[in-house]
Each structure stands twice: as C-alpha cells, then as structure tokens.
Design a protein around this motif. Structure first.
Motif, PDB file in Angstrom:
ATOM      1  N   CYS A 191     -16.777   5.387  -3.273  1.00 54.23           N
ATOM      2  CA  CYS A 191     -18.414   4.714  -3.903  1.00 54.23           C
ATOM      3  C   CYS A 191     -19.620   5.243  -3.452  1.00 54.23           C
ATOM      4  O   CYS A 191     -19.500   5.551  -2.208  1.00 54.23           O
ATOM      5  CB  CYS A 191     -18.533   2.952  -4.308  1.00 54.23           C
ATOM      6  SG  CYS A 191     -20.339   2.965  -4.604  1.00 54.23           S
ATOM      7  N   ASN A 248     -22.129   4.243  -2.532  1.00 57.21           N
ATOM      8  CA  ASN A 248     -22.867   3.325  -1.498  1.00 57.21           C
ATOM      9  C   ASN A 248     -22.528   2.515  -0.932  1.00 57.21           C
ATOM     10  O   ASN A 248     -22.669   1.286   0.591  1.00 57.21           O
ATOM     11  CB  ASN A 248     -23.295   2.271  -2.448  1.00 57.21           C
ATOM     12  CG  ASN A 248     -24.698   3.101  -3.936  1.00 57.21           C
ATOM     13  OD1 ASN A 248     -24.879   3.558  -3.376  1.00 57.21           O
ATOM     14  ND2 ASN A 248     -23.772   2.100  -4.810  1.00 57.21           N
ATOM     15  N   CYS A 249     -20.703   2.357  -0.812  1.00 58.75           N
ATOM     16  CA  CYS A 249     -19.652   1.445  -0.395  1.00 58.75           C
ATOM     17  C   CYS A 249     -18.616   2.591   0.518  1.00 58.75           C
ATOM     18  O   CYS A 249     -18.490   2.848  -0.319  1.00 58.75           O
ATOM     19  CB  CYS A 249     -19.790   0.616  -0.719  1.00 58.75           C
ATOM     20  SG  CYS A 249     -20.415  -0.450  -2.055  1.00 58.75           S
ATOM     21  N   CYS A 290     -17.443   0.136  -8.842  1.00 59.26           N
ATOM     22  CA  CYS A 290     -16.910   0.021  -7.055  1.00 59.26           C
ATOM     23  C   CYS A 290     -16.787  -1.436  -8.122  1.00 59.26           C
ATOM     24  O   CYS A 290     -18.211  -2.421  -8.357  1.00 59.26           O
ATOM     25  CB  CYS A 290     -18.278   0.045  -6.616  1.00 59.26           C
ATOM     26  SG  CYS A 290     -18.358  -0.996  -4.334  1.00 59.26           S
ATOM     27  N   CYS A 340     -20.333  -2.777  -5.640  1.00 57.82           N
ATOM     28  CA  CYS A 340     -21.810  -3.226  -5.964  1.00 57.82           C
ATOM     29  C   CYS A 340     -22.169  -3.060  -7.410  1.00 57.82           C
ATOM     30  O   CYS A 340     -23.462  -2.757  -7.892  1.00 57.82           O
ATOM     31  CB  CYS A 340     -22.332  -1.889  -5.228  1.00 57.82           C
ATOM     32  SG  CYS A 340     -21.980  -0.257  -5.527  1.00 57.82           S
TER      33      CYS A 340
HETATM   34 ZN    ZN Z   1     -20.165   0.637  -4.168  1.00 55.55          ZN
END
Ligand code: ZN
Ligand code: ADP
Length: 740
Positions: free
Chosen positions: A455, A457-458, A475, A478
């Motif tokens: 991901c 973002n993560c 994900c 998120c």
């Molecule tokens: Zn994520």
C-alpha cells in the motif's frame, strides 16, 4: 451568578463553564444547551454546576434546548467516568450516549408522512378517462385506493412511486398528507420464525441451579458481578431470558449486550417473543431513524429490555436491575476509536452506579474475568454440559506439514476435511468452514524482480480480491485499491504470483471440488451491503445453503441445529501475530467454532488444519479444557508480566515523517520518566509501531506498564496539561486489545 459546566462536541476538549443569563431558566444536568465557542455556536450538554468559575469573563448560554434532561443523570455520570478513565474528551463520551440527530434537533419524535386519497381523488380513480394524469400518477392513485388508512411515502417509494408524483397529485387536490408519529420497528425485518415460548421449556438441573444463584443476586438489588461460565450450547440465553422476566416483575429493567446483533438475530427475536413490544434494540446496523425511535422509547420508560451492542451500554435506562454481557470475552466490545472504551468494563461501572447485577456470560471467559471469578471478587455459576446431554463436538487435528509433504504446497483443503465435507453433503447435513483471513490472496509479488504490491499509504501488503473486472488489490487499513496488472509494474515480466490465501480462495476451491453444493460466504467484503448478512444467515438457517465459508464472523453465537461439521482451514492464523493475546484468541476462536457443530440431534465433528498441532492453545481447545488453558496461559502472562497480572497503556504518536513522530514520542517519554518516580509503573519505548505507516502517517509507539492504572493515568494527565499540543498527534489506549 448561575453557572453550568458544559460538554461540547469538540475532540479532546475538557468541560467549559458558561453563565446562565437572567432570561433563561437553569438547565438540568443532561439537558442540551446552545453555547458559543470561538466564532461558532454548538449544541452541548450540561453535566454539572461548578462551584467556582475559571478566571476571566464567562460567556453566556444562548439557549436551553431541553426542559427535561435528554440524558438521564446516571448516564451523564457514566460518560464522565468514561472520559476520565480512558483519557477521552467528555464531549466525545457524551456524544456516544446521545441518540442520532441529537446535535441538530430538539424534537424527540419522528413523524412519517402518510398519503390518503381525497374524495375527489377516489372519484378520479373510478373514472377510466381521467384527464391530464400521467401513467405514474394514475398508478399512484390506484395503489392508494387500495388502502383505507393511506400509505406512508416510504412505502410508496418502495413500490416505485416517488414523493414528487404524490406531491403533484396533492397539488391537484386528489391526495392529502397527514403527519403520523410512528416508531419504526426494526424487528419487522428480523427473523421472527422459530421462536418457541420459553415457558414450555423445562430448565435442566444445571440451568436451574445457575438461575437460582443469579436470581438471588438480582433480588438483592445490590451491585454484584457474576461470571456465567457455560460451555457452548449449554443454554445460557434461556437463563438471561428468565432473569429478565424476574427483574421485570420487580419493576426493574434488563440490558442485554451482545457482540454483534446481526450475528445473533435469534437473541433479539427470542426476547421479542417473550416480552413483546417492551423490548428495544440498539446497534449501529439500524438506520438513524430506527435508532432514534428506539432510543426515545427507552428514554420514555416504555420498555423492559434493551438488546444491543457495545454502545447500548449508554442506553437511557433509569431502573436497571440486570446487565448481561454475553460472550464477554469478545473483542468487538472494545471501541477502536475515541472514546476507546471497553463495553464490558463500562457495563460493570454502570452496574455499580445503578446497584444492578452484572452477568458476564461466556464459554471461554477472558483471562481478566476468570481470574476475578477464581479470586472470589466475582460470583461464579457454571454450566458444564450441553442441554439434553448433547455431546460436545469431537475434534480431529490435521497436521498440515505432513499434508504439504505428501500433497504438495498448494493444498487448501486437506484430504481428511474434503472427505468429511463430502460425507455431510451426501447426508444433507450442513457445514461451516472457517478461515480467519479475508480476500483471495494475501499478497502479490513478481517472480522475476521480487517487487511486491504494498500500500502506498501503509506498511502493509495489498490483499488480492476477486472482482468481476479481474483481480483487485486492496489495503485492509486505508481501502486504497488498484487493479492487478497482467505484468509487473517494475520489470514488465508476466510472472506475478499470488501468495497466501483467504476466504475467497477457499470458496473457489470448494466450488470446484463440490460443484453441486450450495455455498455461501460471510466476511466483511461479502456483507458490505445492508441486509446481506441477515439474508445469508437466514438462507443458511432455512437450509437453502449447504456450506457457509467465513471469517470469525461465523464462529459467533449462532445456533444452527443442522450443522454437523466445522472445518478450520488454518487454526494458526492468529499465532503468527506478535500479540501476547494470540494464544488466548486462538483458544477462544477454536472453542467457539467447534461449539457450532452438533447443536441439534446429530453429533458434531470439527476438523482442524494446523501447522502447529502441538501448540497448547490448539491442543486444549480440541479438548475444550478451559481450566487447563487458563492455568497455562496465566503462568505465561505472569512470567512475561503481561495483563491480567499488570495493566497496560499503549500510546501511539503520529507524524509526517518518522523522525518527527520519534522526536515527539521521545519528548513525551522524557516528560513521563520523572513521573514514574514512585516506581509503580515503567515506560517501554518509544519504538516504531508494528504498522510503521498508516494512512500516510508515520507511527511510533510506547507502553506504560504497571500495577496501578491510576498512577499511569495521572502521569499522562500531567504530561497532557504541560504539553497540550501533542494531544492531537497522539492516541492513548487504556487496556488496549489491539496493538498495531
Ligand atoms: Zn493502506
Ligand atoms: P449457549 O448460548 O449457552 O451456547 P443457547 O442458549 O444458544 O446456548 O442454547 C442452545 C440450544 O439449546 C438452543 O437451541 C436453545 O433453544 C436450547 N435450549 C436451551 N435450554 C434448553 C432446555 N432447558 N431444554 C431444551 N432445549 C434448550
């Protein structure tokens, strides 16, 4: 000067003091008021009358919304306790107790608009050649002519007739509207079939002994906590039902908390069968309107029993006699957003405040509760046998390391499980298959260059899901999603490989192996649509499905008498996680899921696939030996100094960069160090959180660990008054269950 302390709906804000101007009457505790804050005006709730005012000029209350308090004083006290204990804002805690829409409206009754035909309208319908009407308008008139008392607009909408169409008819004088105060009834949708009147049932000797013990405690009208430890299928619900009846006769009320109502639809229906309309339900699956209606019925005192999920702990009851927390070990009682409270623990405090009996029911009690039951702090009632002497399911372990050695590494369903499923299908019996991991594959990577789909973002790999258009990677934290391309994004090689598997793949395998079987799947993805879960469960209950595949959602509380086989695909999913509760979770899940088999006349069997057949959680779950598991687990927790032998607080600090998060966390820890001089707790960390990045933010965590929660809370409070700016970048979790 008259002053009030007001909780306002602003995160982390403490109580604010306002002056009540001469023109206004003094609002009661629990009443809503309109107050200025900065340049805005918000609706807050009065929680107290302060003796002293803070220095400086006080602002005036603008308006008093409620004459009678909206929240009962007992609930206001409870919210203040929650805010204090969990270090949350009072406004956040009060918001959790408010009915939906309380921030906006002062009215407490919802009305429905009902349309009826006027005389002119009735006349028009009978004329075939009525002029100037569209086909839709004519249809609307015909539908309405079939109902003497008129039809609510919502029902017309369900029949394809919009409010606009009816509005035009009203404008021509053919239809009349009236407003009707109604209580929307969420039970109309709940399965009401199969409810047997409970009087016809004779309690078993064990049930009777447990009931007598609990009834005596309830009769005393004093605060007491009792653990009802009863194996799966021992008939705990029947005891709750009779306790509710007992306290009702004494003029008191019952709150029954369940982990997830949609998963235990029978419970609400059973209570409705016994108490008719004097039962209310409260959970987040209801629409705002339904929740609103139910809330106000409770507030008016029109009900004897509330069945609800964790938020129902704030239900506006005023004559509580018994609170039951069913499946008290279930982690869904913990709210994972502010205020981060544990529904069971708040229930205990509420029981104490209201002098009620608190019953904690479970086949696999939490370590915390069982320890209190052993020490005598809690009373203990036990049900060791299933009703009608039905045997517990027998459990067979399949060693997957041997299976892989003999059948290759791609085995999903072992030979033993496959032949067991086959056998049940032949006999027209039902099967539950558990895998506590959703999706199709747990990761994708390129076999040529090794690039894995993470991901953006993560710090987590994307889970692959089957979709109509192809493969999608998503994900689970998120919700970031992308289509899985045919070739690698980095090196363009066409060698993308799926690794690991989840419920979707299990479903696919079963469909291939048993093409004639009717198979359903329950996990968070398959039940996203409202009503999908209830529909799947009732189809399974009605025998329209043979096999149900799912995550732990299928392990909870269901009573399906035709299930004779439960298959567990990977019993060790949880054991790989760096969580000191992994063993406890695994034990609970396996015991609960095995408890779903053999609840009818035929005996049940569980087939459990595992890589660690010798692990004590798995071994003892197979033998359903709770007491032995507790001893073993407690020794481990003592040795490692983990709860319940100590208390824990988890603090996560977020930042735009790792350095920023680490810097803030270090400052906070430095500030806490001198406060632990008393030696009653220690600080561990800071260190990168297991999920180092989440939704684009970097995360660093530390722990407070000690025997006295109050010392840790006070240290954190002192730190927060000195460093108020860090509050917004920090998540404090008292008694955390999930550390990520
Ligand atoms: Zn994520
Ligand atoms: P638990 O919650 O302890 O797992 P339940 O309350 O769901 O168990 O009861 C299991 C099953 O036994 C249910 O179908 C219930 O209707 C039935 N049952 C409960 N008590 C009795 C009884 N005394 N006699 C016959 N059946 C019972």
């Amino acid at each position: 000067m008259r002053k009030v302390s007001v909780a306002v709906p602003v995160p982390f804000l403490d109580l604010l003091t306002y002056r009540v101007p001469d023109g206004l009457s003094t609002p009661s505790v629990g009443a809503r008021v309109r107050v200025p804050i900065g340049t805005r005006v918000v609706t807050g709730c009065v929680v107290d009358y302060p003796a002293e005012a803070p220095p400086g000029d006080l602002k005036d209350v603008i308006d008093v919304v409620d004459v009678e308090p909206l929240l009962p004083p007992g609930v206001v006290t409870l919210c203040r306790w929650v805010a204090d204990y969990y270090l949350a804002g009072v406004g956040d805690a009060i918001a959790a107790a408010m009915p939906p829409g309380a921030k906006r409206k002062a009215t407490s009754f919802k009305t429905t608009r009902v349309a009826t035909l006027t005389a002119l309208g009735a006349d028009t319908v009978s004329r075939v050649d009525a002029e100037g009407l569209t086909a839709k308008q004519r249809e609307a008139l015909e539908v309405l002519s079939g109902s003497a008392t008129g039809l609510p607009l919502s029902e017309l909408r369900d029949r394809g007739i919009s409010a606009d169409v009816v509005g035009r008819l009203a404008a021509r004088g053919l239809v009349l509207f009236r407003a009707e105060a109604t209580d929307r009834d969420p039970f109309e949708r709940a399965a009401m079939a199969d409810v047997q009147p409970s009087e016809s049932r004779v309690l078993t000797a064990e049930q009777l002994a447990a009931f007598d013990q609990l009834a005596a405690l309830a009769d005393a009208q004093e605060f007491r906590v009792a653990l009802l430890h009863g194996v799966t299928g021992s008939g705990k619900t029947e005891i709750y039902l009779r306790l509710a009846d007992r306290v009702r006769k004494a003029g008191r009320q019952t709150l029954l908390m369940v982990p997830e109502i949609a998963l235990t639809p029978s419970v609400a229906a059973l209570f409705r069968g016994a108490f008719g309309s004097r039962v209310a339900i409260q959970h987040s699956g209801l629409s705002d309107g339904e929740r609103h209606d139910q809330w106000h019925r409770i507030r008016r005192g029109d009900i004897d029993v509330v069945v609800g999920t964790r938020s129902a702990v704030f239900a506006p009851l005023t004559r509580l006699g018994v609170i039951v927390v069913d499946e008290e070990h279930d982690t869904s009682y913990k709210q994972e957003e502010a205020p981060r409270y544990h529904g069971r623990d708040v229930a205990i405090v509420r029981g104490r405040e209201e002098k009620a009996l608190l019953v904690l029911g479970s086949a696999t009690p939490s370590m915390e509760s069982y320890q209190h039951a052993l020490s005598g702090k809690y009373a203990k009632a036990t049900l060791e046998r299933r009703v009608l002497d039905r045997p517990l399911a027998s459990v067979r372990l399949v060693n997957m390391r041997e299976e892989y050695a003999e059948q290759g590494p791609d085995v999903v369903i072992s030979r033993a499980l496959e032949s067991a499923v086959d056998d049940r299908l032949q006999k027209h019996e039902q099967v539950l298959i558990l895998l506590n991991r959703r999706g199709y594959a747990t990761a994708v990577f390129c076999r040529q260059c090794g690039d894995a789909f993470e991901c953006p973002n993560c710090t987590i790999s994307l889970t692959v899901h089957t979709a109509r258009q192809g493969w999608r990677a998503r994900c689970h934290y998120c919700n970031y999603a992308m289509m899985v391309p045919k070739t690698c994004r980095k090196c363009a090689a066409p060698y993308l490989e799926h690794v690991g598997f989840g419920t979707e793949k299990v479903e696919q395998h079963l469909r291939e192996q048993f093409p004639a079987a009717r198979i359903g799947r329950i996990d968070r993805d398959s039940v996203r649509r409202k009503g999908a879960l209830t529909s799947l469960l009732s189809r399974f209950a009605a025998g329209e499905l043979d096999v149900l595949v799912g995550t732990q959602m299928i392990a909870k509380g269901h009573d399906f008498p035709r299930v004779t086989l439960v298959g567990v695909i990977s019993a060790d999913v949880g054991l790989g996680v760096a969580d000191f509760r992994a063993g406890e979770r695994t034990f609970q899940l396996l015991t609960q899921v095995a408890g779903r088999a053999g609840r009818g006349e035929r005996v049940g069997e569980a087939v459990v696939q595992t890589l660690y057949p010798e692990h004590y959680s798995i071994q003892l779950a197979c033998r359903q030996d709770y007491a032995a598991f507790f001893e073993r687990e407690l020794a481990y927790r003592r040795g490692m100094r983990y709860p319940p032998t100590v208390a824990l607080v988890n603090v996560v600090v977020r930042g735009r960069s790792f350095e920023e998060a680490m810097g803030t966390a270090s400052d906070v820890v430095q500030r806490l160090k001198p406060l632990m001089a008393s030696g009653s707790f220690i600080v561990l960390g800071p260190a990168p959180a297991p999920l180092m990045r989440l939704r684009g933010e970097h995360r660093v965590q530390f722990f407070l660990k000690g025997a006295k929660r109050a010392d840790m809370r006070n240290a954190l409070k002192t730190m927060l008054t000195e460093m108020p700016d860090v509050r917004r970048r920090m998540t404090i979790d008292i008694d955390p269950l999930n550390v990520l």
